[in-house]
Design a protein around this motif. Structure first.
Motif, short mmCIF file in Angstrom:
data_model
loop_
_atom_site.label_atom_id
_atom_site.label_comp_id
_atom_site.label_asym_id
_atom_site.label_seq_id
_atom_site.Cartn_x
_atom_site.Cartn_y
_atom_site.Cartn_z
N ALA A 243 -21.66 -22.57 -47.29
CA ALA A 243 -20.87 -21.21 -47.43
C ALA A 243 -19.67 -21.39 -47.75
CB ALA A 243 -21.10 -20.69 -46.08
N LEU A 244 -19.00 -22.35 -47.06
CA LEU A 244 -17.31 -22.76 -47.34
C LEU A 244 -17.53 -23.18 -48.92
CD1 LEU A 244 -16.51 -24.56 -44.39
CD2 LEU A 244 -15.49 -22.38 -44.99
N ARG A 245 -17.92 -23.89 -49.54
CA ARG A 245 -18.05 -24.35 -50.51
C ARG A 245 -18.21 -23.30 -51.67
NH1 ARG A 245 -21.67 -29.23 -52.32
NH2 ARG A 245 -23.38 -27.74 -51.88
N SER A 246 -19.40 -22.33 -51.54
CA SER A 246 -19.60 -21.32 -52.33
C SER A 246 -18.19 -20.43 -52.52
CB SER A 246 -20.74 -20.42 -51.82
OG SER A 246 -20.69 -19.34 -52.55
N VAL A 247 -17.64 -20.23 -51.31
CA VAL A 247 -16.24 -19.24 -51.48
C VAL A 247 -15.34 -19.86 -52.11
CG1 VAL A 247 -14.55 -18.20 -49.95
CG2 VAL A 247 -17.00 -18.15 -49.29
N SER A 248 -15.14 -21.38 -52.01
CA SER A 248 -14.24 -22.23 -52.71
C SER A 248 -14.44 -21.84 -54.17
CB SER A 248 -14.25 -23.57 -52.28
OG SER A 248 -13.60 -24.48 -52.93
N ALA A 256 -10.32 -26.92 -48.89
CA ALA A 256 -9.38 -26.93 -47.45
C ALA A 256 -8.71 -25.63 -47.27
CB ALA A 256 -8.60 -28.05 -47.63
N ASP A 257 -8.34 -25.21 -48.25
CA ASP A 257 -7.54 -23.88 -48.15
C ASP A 257 -8.65 -22.60 -47.90
OD1 ASP A 257 -5.47 -25.02 -49.12
OD2 ASP A 257 -5.64 -24.26 -51.34
N VAL A 258 -9.62 -22.64 -48.13
CA VAL A 258 -10.88 -21.69 -47.53
C VAL A 258 -10.81 -21.86 -46.04
CG1 VAL A 258 -13.42 -20.90 -47.58
CG2 VAL A 258 -11.86 -21.30 -49.96
N ALA A 259 -11.12 -23.02 -45.76
CA ALA A 259 -11.41 -23.26 -44.39
C ALA A 259 -10.09 -22.99 -43.62
CB ALA A 259 -11.58 -24.71 -43.85
N ARG A 260 -8.89 -23.37 -44.19
CA ARG A 260 -7.78 -22.92 -43.43
C ARG A 260 -7.39 -21.49 -43.13
NH1 ARG A 260 -4.79 -25.81 -46.54
NH2 ARG A 260 -5.05 -27.58 -45.49
N THR A 261 -7.77 -20.81 -44.09
CA THR A 261 -7.58 -19.02 -44.12
C THR A 261 -8.66 -18.51 -43.17
OG1 THR A 261 -7.21 -18.99 -46.56
CG2 THR A 261 -7.95 -17.08 -45.59
N LEU A 262 -9.86 -19.21 -43.09
CA LEU A 262 -10.85 -18.54 -42.26
C LEU A 262 -10.41 -19.06 -40.48
CD1 LEU A 262 -13.70 -17.39 -41.35
CD2 LEU A 262 -14.67 -19.91 -41.69
N VAL A 263 -9.80 -20.18 -40.34
CA VAL A 263 -9.48 -20.59 -38.90
C VAL A 263 -8.42 -19.92 -38.61
CG1 VAL A 263 -8.21 -22.56 -37.61
CG2 VAL A 263 -10.35 -22.98 -39.27
N THR A 264 -7.32 -19.43 -39.51
CA THR A 264 -6.07 -18.67 -39.44
C THR A 264 -6.43 -17.45 -39.01
OG1 THR A 264 -4.75 -20.17 -40.83
CG2 THR A 264 -3.83 -18.00 -40.16
#
Length: 272
Positions: A243-248, A256-264
């Protein structure tokens, strides 16, 4: 001038002893005075960083040479393309002189010992400013400072303002002092290289640590994002990562930017 002094001078200019001679074509004052190795020697001096070394210990070696040979003056010289630097000296307070024929420069050009009982009557040495000028060098005895890679970069020399016989039978002593000087050069160069290498390795280690820290931080953020998706959407780890890779890929941004946005975003919601 005594007969002994005259004989010594004759030996020094004719080369009958096999040592303490002008060597090669330089013995003929009618030939042009040239130094084909000047640039290579200057490059070696820069490579060895000899002129950057504090001269204190070389003053001591010069003083030892003067005592051993009973002369009022002794020098450890470094000879570059234009000047002769008195890197170690005893009995005089000159930092150096411009290059002139017949003394230290001849030693480095020929790579051989040079002995003069009376430089004033030597055809090559007599124009030298140290001979013809007020200082008035007469007796001279010098050997080359030869580096491990074969360059003669200077001299170990003793001299006097009065003529005296050249002690050819003690050439080995002067050469031993020259070897001591070169060994000091080598030790100090090795120390500088070791310090530079240590600094380079430390810098590389710091860069590697920073890269590792950044990588661990990135991996941690991605792991946090996967954990959020697994909890919110009841996904397994493989599906959460997909799912993360698909958004990326869709947004054309780093994973890493997708993951950082979600965590934030989640942290911001929790704080509310």
């Amino acid at each position: 001038m005594s007969d002994n002094g005259a004989n010594s001078t004759a030996e020094s200019t004719t080369g009958s002893t096999g040592t303490g001679t002008h060597g090669g074509d330089l013995a003929n004052p009618g030939l042009p005075y040239a130094d084909p190795h000047a640039k290579a020697r200057a490059d070696a001096i820069r490579r060895w960083q000899v002129l950057d070394i504090p001269p204190d210990c070389y003053h001591e070696i010069a003083a030892l040479a003067a005592r051993l040979f009973g002369t009022p003056y002794a020098v450890v010289t470094v000879v570059d393309e234009d000047d002769i630097w008195f890197h170690g000296r005893h009995g005089l307070d000159l930092p150096g002189v411009p290059i002139g024929p017949g003394l230290c420069h001849t030693v480095v050009v020929t790579g051989e010992p040079l002995g003069l009982a009376n430089a004033e009557i030597d055809p090559l040495a007599c124009p030298n400013p140290l001979v013809a000028g007020p200082f008035g060098v007469r007796h001279y005895f010098g050997v080359p400072l030869r580096t491990a890679d074969g360059h003669s970069i200077g001299t170990m020399a003793v001299f006097d303002t009065a003529p005296r016989p050249v002690p050819y039978d003690r050439t080995d002593i002067l050469e031993s002092l020259a070897s001591l000087v070169v060994r000091e050069f080598e030790i100090r160069l090795a120390a500088r290289v070791a310090v530079a290498q240590e600094q380079e390795e430390r810098l590389a280690a710091e860069v590697r640590f920073a890269d590792l820290s950044a990588a661990l931080g990135t991996h941690g953020t991605i792991g946090q994002a996967m954990g959020i998706l697994m909890a919110q959407r009841r996904l397994d780890s493989e599906a959460a990562f997909s799912a993360l890779r698909s958004v990326s890929q869709k947004k054309n941004v780093k994973l890493a930017d997708v993951a950082r946005t979600l965590v934030t975003d989640v942290e911001r919601q929790v704080r509310r």
